[in-house]
Scaffold this motif. Structure first.
Motif, PDB file in Angstrom:
ATOM      1  N   UNK A 193       0.857  -1.186   0.000  1.00  0.00           N
ATOM      2  CA  UNK A 193       0.000   0.000   0.000  1.00  0.00           C
ATOM      3  C   UNK A 193       0.893   1.236   0.000  1.00  0.00           C
ATOM      4  N   UNK A 194       0.519   2.203  -0.759  1.00  0.00           N
ATOM      5  CA  UNK A 194       1.291   3.439  -0.839  1.00  0.00           C
ATOM      6  C   UNK A 194       0.827   4.375   0.262  1.00  0.00           C
ATOM      7  N   UNK A 195       1.801   4.903   0.963  1.00  0.00           N
ATOM      8  CA  UNK A 195       1.494   5.803   2.067  1.00  0.00           C
ATOM      9  C   UNK A 195       2.013   7.187   1.703  1.00  0.00           C
ATOM     10  N   UNK A 196       1.125   8.137   1.685  1.00  0.00           N
ATOM     11  CA  UNK A 196       1.504   9.511   1.362  1.00  0.00           C
ATOM     12  C   UNK A 196       2.042  10.175   2.624  1.00  0.00           C
ATOM     13  N   UNK A 197       3.242  10.681   2.540  1.00  0.00           N
ATOM     14  CA  UNK A 197       3.845  11.326   3.700  1.00  0.00           C
ATOM     15  C   UNK A 197       3.323  12.758   3.797  1.00  0.00           C
ATOM     16  N   UNK A 198       3.050  13.180   5.010  1.00  0.00           N
ATOM     17  CA  UNK A 198       2.553  14.540   5.210  1.00  0.00           C
ATOM     18  C   UNK A 198       3.723  15.481   5.457  1.00  0.00           C
ATOM     19  N   UNK A 199       3.439  16.757   5.429  1.00  0.00           N
ATOM     20  CA  UNK A 199       4.476  17.759   5.663  1.00  0.00           C
ATOM     21  C   UNK A 199       5.024  17.649   7.080  1.00  0.00           C
ATOM     22  N   UNK A 200       4.162  17.380   8.042  1.00  0.00           N
ATOM     23  CA  UNK A 200       4.598  17.240   9.433  1.00  0.00           C
ATOM     24  C   UNK A 200       5.522  16.033   9.577  1.00  0.00           C
ATOM     25  N   UNK A 201       5.163  14.910   8.943  1.00  0.00           N
ATOM     26  CA  UNK A 201       6.030  13.730   8.982  1.00  0.00           C
ATOM     27  C   UNK A 201       7.392  14.029   8.369  1.00  0.00           C
ATOM     28  N   UNK A 202       7.391  14.772   7.282  1.00  0.00           N
ATOM     29  CA  UNK A 202       8.643  15.130   6.621  1.00  0.00           C
ATOM     30  C   UNK A 202       9.515  15.991   7.529  1.00  0.00           C
ATOM     31  N   UNK A 203       8.917  16.991   8.177  1.00  0.00           N
ATOM     32  CA  UNK A 203       9.682  17.884   9.056  1.00  0.00           C
ATOM     33  C   UNK A 203      10.231  17.120  10.257  1.00  0.00           C
ATOM     34  N   UNK A 204       9.428  16.230  10.823  1.00  0.00           N
ATOM     35  CA  UNK A 204       9.894  15.422  11.958  1.00  0.00           C
ATOM     36  C   UNK A 204      11.051  14.528  11.529  1.00  0.00           C
ATOM     37  N   UNK A 205      10.916  13.872  10.397  1.00  0.00           N
ATOM     38  CA  UNK A 205      11.987  12.997   9.902  1.00  0.00           C
ATOM     39  C   UNK A 205      13.252  13.788   9.585  1.00  0.00           C
TER      40      UNK A 205
END
Length: 86
Positions: A3-15
């Motif tokens: 399944x494809x999971x779309x990363x959110x902006x918040x997830x990107x900033x945390x990572x």
């Protein structure tokens, strides 16, 4: 099928923040503390000089851009000529 999971902006900033912290800690523990005292001092002095130089150059560039856009600053042309005294 995955399944494809779309990363959110918040997830990107945390990572991004976690990766940056991991990079800094890896550098400090494995690289910086693994060298001699003189090498570490030379590295710190070079880092400080580079940071000050880049910061001052950025300040000058920002002032030049602000002056060019808004005509505000020490070298901005005056809109009215100064009074001439004989």
């Amino acid at each position: 099928m995955q399944s494809r999971h779309m990363i959110t902006l918040v997830d990107f900033i945390i990572e991004l923040a976690l990766s940056t912290l991991q990079l800094v800690s890896t550098f400090v523990i494995e690289v910086f503390l693994g060298v001699g005292l003189i090498t570490a001092m030379i590295f710190v002095i070079g880092a400080v000089l580079t940071t000050v130089t880049v910061g001052y150059s950025s300040l000058l560039l920002g002032g030049a851009i602000l002056n060019a856009i808004t005509d505000w600053g020490g070298s901005a042309r005056e809109t009215t000529p100064p009074d001439r005294k004989p």
